[in-house]
Design an enzyme around this catalytic site. Sequence first.
Site, PDB file in Angstrom:
ATOM      1  N   THR A 112      42.087  38.725  31.882  1.00  0.00           N
ATOM      2  CA  THR A 112      43.434  39.268  32.026  1.00  0.00           C
ATOM      3  C   THR A 112      44.234  38.509  30.991  1.00  0.00           C
ATOM      4  OG1 THR A 112      43.027  39.007  34.399  1.00  0.00           O
ATOM      5  CG2 THR A 112      45.200  39.733  33.778  1.00  0.00           C
ATOM      6  N   ARG A 134      39.666  52.467  39.678  1.00  0.00           N
ATOM      7  CA  ARG A 134      39.780  51.157  40.321  1.00  0.00           C
ATOM      8  C   ARG A 134      41.002  50.424  39.774  1.00  0.00           C
ATOM      9  NH1 ARG A 134      40.224  45.637  38.262  1.00  0.00           N
ATOM     10  NH2 ARG A 134      39.416  44.225  39.859  1.00  0.00           N
ATOM     11  N   VAL A 135      41.791  49.861  40.679  1.00  0.00           N
ATOM     12  CA  VAL A 135      42.935  49.045  40.287  1.00  0.00           C
ATOM     13  C   VAL A 135      42.765  47.663  40.904  1.00  0.00           C
ATOM     14  CG1 VAL A 135      45.442  48.783  40.445  1.00  0.00           C
ATOM     15  CG2 VAL A 135      44.447  51.060  40.126  1.00  0.00           C
ATOM     16  N   GLY A 136      42.999  46.644  40.112  1.00  0.00           N
ATOM     17  CA  GLY A 136      42.857  45.275  40.604  1.00  0.00           C
ATOM     18  C   GLY A 136      44.195  44.646  40.937  1.00  0.00           C
ATOM     19  N   ASP A 137      44.256  43.327  40.810  1.00  0.00           N
ATOM     20  CA  ASP A 137      45.472  42.600  41.201  1.00  0.00           C
ATOM     21  C   ASP A 137      46.601  42.707  40.180  1.00  0.00           C
ATOM     22  OD1 ASP A 137      45.559  39.680  39.525  1.00  0.00           O
ATOM     23  OD2 ASP A 137      43.671  40.765  39.523  1.00  0.00           O
ATOM     24  N   THR A 183      45.015  35.131  36.964  1.00  0.00           N
ATOM     25  CA  THR A 183      43.845  35.772  36.361  1.00  0.00           C
ATOM     26  C   THR A 183      42.653  35.437  37.243  1.00  0.00           C
ATOM     27  OG1 THR A 183      42.410  35.883  34.413  1.00  0.00           O
ATOM     28  CG2 THR A 183      43.452  33.763  34.854  1.00  0.00           C
ATOM     29  N   GLY A 184      41.624  36.253  37.161  1.00  0.00           N
ATOM     30  CA  GLY A 184      40.436  35.977  37.956  1.00  0.00           C
ATOM     31  C   GLY A 184      39.853  37.228  38.547  1.00  0.00           C
ATOM     32  N   HIS A 185      39.058  37.074  39.594  1.00  0.00           N
ATOM     33  CA  HIS A 185      38.414  38.216  40.246  1.00  0.00           C
ATOM     34  C   HIS A 185      39.467  38.999  41.032  1.00  0.00           C
ATOM     35  CE1 HIS A 185      35.894  40.110  43.507  1.00  0.00           C
ATOM     36  NE2 HIS A 185      35.412  40.628  42.397  1.00  0.00           N
ATOM     37  N   GLY A 186      39.792  40.193  40.546  1.00  0.00           N
ATOM     38  CA  GLY A 186      40.937  40.952  41.053  1.00  0.00           C
ATOM     39  C   GLY A 186      40.932  41.211  42.542  1.00  0.00           C
TER      40      GLY A 186
END
Length: 309
Positions: free
Chosen positions: A169, A197-200, A220-223
């Site tokens: 990110t 798909r939508v993440g954080d 940032t990271g695993h959404g």
Amino acid sequence: MSNIVVVVHGGGASNISKERKERVRQGILRAATAGYNILKQGGSAVDAVEGAVTVLEDDPEFNAGCGSVLNENGEVEMDASIMNGKDLSAGAVSAVRCIANPIKLARLVMDKTPHCFLTDQGAAKFAAANGIPTIPEQQLVTERSKKHLEKEKLEKDAQKADYQKNLGTVGAVAVDCQGNVAYATSTGGIVNKMLGRVGDTPCIGSGGYADNNIGAVSTTGHGESILKVNLARLALFHVEQGKSLEEAADASLGHMKSKVKGVGGIIMVNKAGEWAVKWTSTSMPWAAAKDGKLRSGIDGGDTSIIDLS
């Protein structure tokens, strides 16, 4: 002007190859310098974070804008959000295609609509109405992204959930000369993600948060992990409870790791001009500009300082 500061990150990463490291470092330095120059000229924190993130979106080394990872169909779908700590106004977009700078579109959502969040076709229609040009999708696709998708599809047959892999990110946080804070975050998501798909990243409170009374955060990271713990707002909650920025970042990242086994990173500022960078991923490219000095790093112990004056 002594409190003005901008901090940027280029995404949590499992490991950055030696040959890419210098390009990544240069990109992050360019972004921080761009944001800092906006602040020095009396620009707002919102302008500074938008400016910094635009530089990273335009840099193919980062997973945002040009250089975004590809979904299961080999296409680019991007998410972004931005927030002004002065009045909590916010703008976000998700699943947008064929535009160079999703963060600019998120800013327009914040400034020109009564809404906070537009998605997919509605976001595209709004972009067109506001004169944001569409570009051929191939302009956003890099050879590295294509190889990344091929590799992921081969490995997916083995189906192991590697949370370390998909962390890219870009983001920025800033404090301006008025003491206002802001954040901006942008991403191409995770490689081989399902369509839609939508993440954080575009979710206010997960991908970032800004409130003058507490501070500003970009994550940032695993959404999916970040969404489950509302990482950005969680970090600011710890600040409200009296923790320092570093303690708050550590506590919230620690909670995400213990609760959902997710890793990632956080950049934070408060209106006093204090800042922090923390991560639980292997590395996180970052840079912070304050008092005419530009600090940066990628791994744990490699901070370098450049004099901007």
